[in-house]
Scaffold this motif. Structure first.
Motif: not given
Length: 496
Positions: A356-362, A436-437, A443-445, A452-453
């Motif tokens: 949860l703390l690591e960077a998430a792709p996308g 933030t995207v 936002v859906a992604d 999953n996280l």
């Protein structure tokens, strides 16, 4: 020769506070039930149809208290949330525009929403280090933000990790003895590495007379390395109430300057690495990048090449922001925030929140905020004793599987009471997650990524719908405590 595997420590025994009252009614609902029964009995002495009407009215009034969501909210609270959102939309409070061309006085880019009535001061601690102090005028609180560089968990012995966890628990327990402390928050922010620092470090050192192949390799490294790396920042915000008898801001800043070195010493032993207070300029930069992620590279370049940005708090907000029911649009980003509804059941290991703390792709940026509300020792003793008595009552009154679960509750309550009697502190905690995207289409992604996280972290999260702007501000390292900014007092909410 024999070898023994070192056991991996597990952690747990967190408990949701027991709600006073009869079943799902809460304390206020319980008084309503018994008061309604007494009133119906008195009315029945005069007229039976009138007594039946009182009973029907009582049932209609108390029925919404029985219908509750997974996180304990009743129907009245859900309706109040929707009414508040409709009122903000009707007044236009869900949109924000600032700057020279806006109708706001001053023509500057002040932070919106809960941060609109804040003032940033700066002081110096005992080591002559500058640190920023945020004054929230609405609640008359003062916030100090500490920046940390935590030690990584890779290739670290389990015993060392257990020592770090124990030291972190001791540091949290000390917060209950901090005079005037209202709450604390730990914010872990991750984002893809823009490559600015690497480019500023490598490119000026490439010589013109170097071989073409060597120059090509270095340029390729600068271009491709940031794609597989990320940056991580950790902040700890401590929010204090205004001390009694001290009204001058300079006196309060001096008082906080005395406390900062002691707080930093405890963090070093808890694995926080090098820790230092954030200056006023650095704090404004963090907020500015959160509202406009596209300027992150420019801020890093200015700090590297010029030693600072000169950014002030009055210019750290967005130029425009729009809050919708499910997201929050601000300058170059679109954010969505989730709230914790259920902590992991049973015991967990120290790396339960690592994914949860690591960077998430996308994603452009991601912030995980852990909120802590220390409880003073006297109140802690009353809470653990009340939980212990309630658990014992449930264990002696149930049967079958209910009795087995109640017996487990008794063991957990007894352990909590023993630890509290031995000097451990009691802290209420929660968690908020902001992603933030770049656009609303992503936002859906982000929803899929968060699902999953949270499954990997054994958490249950729900979106902060119809309060996205306020939730976004609460995940910033600015010391906003959600329970301090509610229309209904915290004590009344617990009674519901």
């Amino acid at each position: 020769m024999t070898t023994e595997l070192a056991p991996h420590p597990t952690y747990g025994n967190w408990r949701r506070p027991k709600r006073p009252g009869l079943g799902p009614f809460g304390l206020i609902g319980t008084f309503g039930v018994f008061g309604g029964i007494v009133l119906a009995l008195l009315v029945s002495l005069v007229s039976l149809p009138a007594a039946l009407a009182v009973v029907a009215l009582l049932a209609l009034t108390l029925a919404p208290l029985i219908i509750r969501t997974q996180d304990g909210r009743n129907l009245y609270q859900l309706v109040a949330l929707r009414i508040g959102w409709l009122r903000r939309k009707r007044k236009g409070a869900h949109t924000y525009v600032s700057g020279p061309l806006s109708p706001r006085p001053g023509g500057r880019f002040r932070p919106p929403g809960l941060l609109s009535r804040t003032t940033l001061y700066e002081g110096r601690d005992a080591y002559d280090r500058p640190f920023g102090v945020l004054h929230h005028r609405t609640r008359n609180t003062y916030t100090v933000v500490l920046g940390c560089e935590p030690d990584g968990g890779s290739l670290v012995d389990p015993d060392q990790v257990d020592v770090w966890v124990a030291s972190w628990g001791e540091w949290l327990a000390r917060l209950s003895h901090e005079p005037g402390l209202r709450g604390a928050s730990v914010i872990v922010e991750t984002a893809p590495d823009p490559g600015t620092r690497l480019a500023n470090e490598v490119l000026p050192r490439i010589r013109d007379d170097a071989p073409a192949a060597a120059r090509a390799v270095m340029h390729e490294v600068v271009e491709r390395y940031p794609l597989a790396s990320s940056e991580m920042h950790t902040y700890i915000a401590l929010t204090y109430g205004a001390p009694a008898g001290k009204r001058e801001h300079a006196e309060i800043v001096t008082d906080l300057a005395i406390r900062v070195p002691g707080l930093l010493t405890g963090l070093v032993g808890a694995g926080a690495g090098s820790a230092a207070p954030l200056s006023a300029e650095r704090l404004a930069e963090v907020v500015r990048v959160a509202y406009d992620p596209a300027v992150a590279g420019d801020v890093l370049s200015a700090r590297t090449l010029q030693g600072g940005t000169g950014l002030e708090w009055e210019d750290s907000g967005p130029a425009a922001a729009v809050e919708t029911a499910t997201a929050y649009r601000h300058d170059s980003g679109v954010s969505r925030t989730w709230l914790l509804t259920l902590a992991p059941r049973g015991t967990v290991r120290s790396n339960v929140l690592r994914g949860l703390l690591e960077a998430a792709p996308g994603t452009r940026r991601k912030r995980v905020a852990l909120l802590y509300r220390p409880i003073d020792p006297a109140t802690s003793a009353r809470i653990v004793e009340a939980d212990r008595r309630a658990a014992q009552f449930m264990a002696t009154s149930g049967r079958g599987m209910v009795q087995a679960r109640a017996a487990s509750e008794v063991r957990a309550a007894e352990q909590t009471a023993a630890e509290e009697a031995a000097g451990a502190g009691l802290v209420e905690f929660s968690l908020m997650l902001t992603v933030t995207v770049d656009s609303a289409a992503q936002v859906a992604d982000a929803d899929v990524t968060v699902r999953n996280l949270q499954a990997a972290a054994r958490l249950s999260l729900r979106p902060a719908d119809r309060m996205q702007a306020a939730a976004f501000a609460c995940t910033l390292p600015v010391g906003l405590l959600p329970w301090e900014h509610t229309l209904v007092p915290q004590e009344l909410q617990e009674a519901l």
